[in-house]
Design a protein around this motif. Structure first.
Motif, short mmCIF file in Angstrom:
data_model
loop_
_atom_site.label_atom_id
_atom_site.label_comp_id
_atom_site.label_asym_id
_atom_site.label_seq_id
_atom_site.Cartn_x
_atom_site.Cartn_y
_atom_site.Cartn_z
N UNK A 48 0.86 -1.18 0.00
CA UNK A 48 0.00 0.00 0.00
C UNK A 48 0.90 1.24 0.00
N UNK A 49 0.45 2.27 -0.71
CA UNK A 49 1.22 3.51 -0.79
C UNK A 49 0.27 4.69 -0.78
N UNK A 50 0.83 5.85 -0.45
CA UNK A 50 0.07 7.09 -0.48
C UNK A 50 0.97 8.14 -1.13
N UNK A 51 0.38 8.92 -2.06
CA UNK A 51 1.16 9.97 -2.70
C UNK A 51 0.31 11.22 -2.86
N UNK A 52 1.00 12.33 -3.16
CA UNK A 52 0.30 13.60 -3.32
C UNK A 52 1.12 14.54 -4.20
N UNK A 53 0.46 15.60 -4.61
CA UNK A 53 1.10 16.71 -5.30
C UNK A 53 1.15 17.84 -4.30
N UNK A 54 2.34 18.21 -3.87
CA UNK A 54 2.47 19.24 -2.84
C UNK A 54 2.58 20.62 -3.45
N UNK A 55 2.05 21.59 -2.74
CA UNK A 55 2.18 23.00 -3.12
C UNK A 55 3.60 23.47 -2.79
N UNK A 56 4.05 24.52 -3.45
CA UNK A 56 5.41 25.04 -3.24
C UNK A 56 5.67 25.35 -1.77
N UNK A 73 13.09 23.18 -7.57
CA UNK A 73 12.43 23.29 -8.87
C UNK A 73 12.12 21.93 -9.47
N UNK A 74 13.03 20.97 -9.25
CA UNK A 74 12.83 19.63 -9.80
C UNK A 74 11.67 18.94 -9.10
N UNK A 75 11.71 18.92 -7.77
CA UNK A 75 10.67 18.16 -7.06
C UNK A 75 9.31 18.84 -7.12
N UNK A 76 9.28 20.13 -7.36
CA UNK A 76 7.98 20.79 -7.48
C UNK A 76 7.25 20.35 -8.74
N UNK A 77 7.96 19.73 -9.67
CA UNK A 77 7.35 19.22 -10.90
C UNK A 77 6.83 17.79 -10.73
N UNK A 78 7.12 17.19 -9.59
CA UNK A 78 6.80 15.79 -9.42
C UNK A 78 5.77 15.52 -8.35
N UNK A 79 5.73 14.27 -7.95
CA UNK A 79 4.82 13.85 -6.90
C UNK A 79 5.61 13.42 -5.68
N UNK A 80 5.00 13.60 -4.54
CA UNK A 80 5.61 13.24 -3.27
C UNK A 80 5.04 11.90 -2.82
N UNK A 81 5.91 10.96 -2.60
CA UNK A 81 5.52 9.65 -2.10
C UNK A 81 5.48 9.73 -0.58
N UNK A 82 4.28 9.89 -0.04
CA UNK A 82 4.10 10.04 1.40
C UNK A 82 4.50 8.79 2.17
N UNK A 83 4.12 7.63 1.62
CA UNK A 83 4.38 6.37 2.31
C UNK A 83 4.27 5.23 1.32
#
Length: 138
Positions: A48-56, A73-83
Motif C-alpha cells: 500500500x502507498x500514499x502519494x500527493x502533489x504538494x504545493x510550493x 524546482x525539480x521536485x515541485x514538478x513531481x509527486x511526493x511519495x508520502x508512504x
C-alpha cells in the motif's frame, strides 16, 4: 497482480494508519492524498502507498537552504511519495507501485525512514541529504 488507486477514505485511515505512517491525521488533513493498493491473484493486499502533489509552500517545509537552491524546482514538478509499505514479502510490489507512479510523473521524491535508505539507493535514487530521495535529477 493488480493496482487499485483511490482517494483517502476514513476506512483506509483507520485500517492502515500504521502502514501509511499516519499519526492522528483526519480525512480532511489528507483530502488530496491518493492511495494505491497492490493486490495479488488471491485479492490479498501485498503493498500500500500514499502519494500527493504538494504545493510550493509545503515543499519548502521539507528542504534546507542548499536543497531549496538545488532540488526545489525539480521536485515541485513531481509527486511526493508520502508512504509505501510492503505487507507480504516476495512480490516486489513496492517496485511495481513505483513503476506505476513513474507512468504518472517522471519525478518522484520522498522523505525516507532510516530503515528504507538502502532500498532507495538500490533503486538508483539520488540521496539529496537529510533523508530526501529523488528518482532523477533534471
Amino acid at each position: 497482480m493488480r493496482i487499485i488507486e483511490k482517494l483517502v477514505t476514513d476506512d483506509i485511515i483507520n485500517t492502515y494508519k500504521e502502514e501509511l505512517f499516519l499519526f492522528g491525521e483526519t480525512k480532511e488533513d489528507l483530502k488530496d492524498k491518493h492511495i494505491i493498493k497492490m493486490l495479488n491473484d488471491n485479492n490479498e493486499l501485498v503493498s500500500i502507498a500514499m502519494y500527493s502533489h504538494l504545493e510550493a509552500e509545503e515543499i519548502e517545509l521539507y528542504l534546507n537552504e542548499d536543497q531549496k537552491n538545488t532540488i526545489e524546482d525539480v521536485i515541485s514538478q513531481g509527486i511526493y511519495l508520502d508512504a509505501i509499505t510492503s505487507l507480504k514479502r516476495g512480490y516486489n510490489a513496492c517496485k511495481d507501485i513505483i513503476n506505476y507512479l513513474l507512468e504518472k510523473s517522471k519525478i518522484i521524491w520522498c522523505y525516507s525512514h532510516i530503515q528504507a535508505v538502502e532500498f532507495w539507493k538500490r533503486l538508483g535514487w539520488y540521496d539529496c541529504g537529510e533523508s530526501i530521495f529523488i528518482n532523477q535529477l533534471i
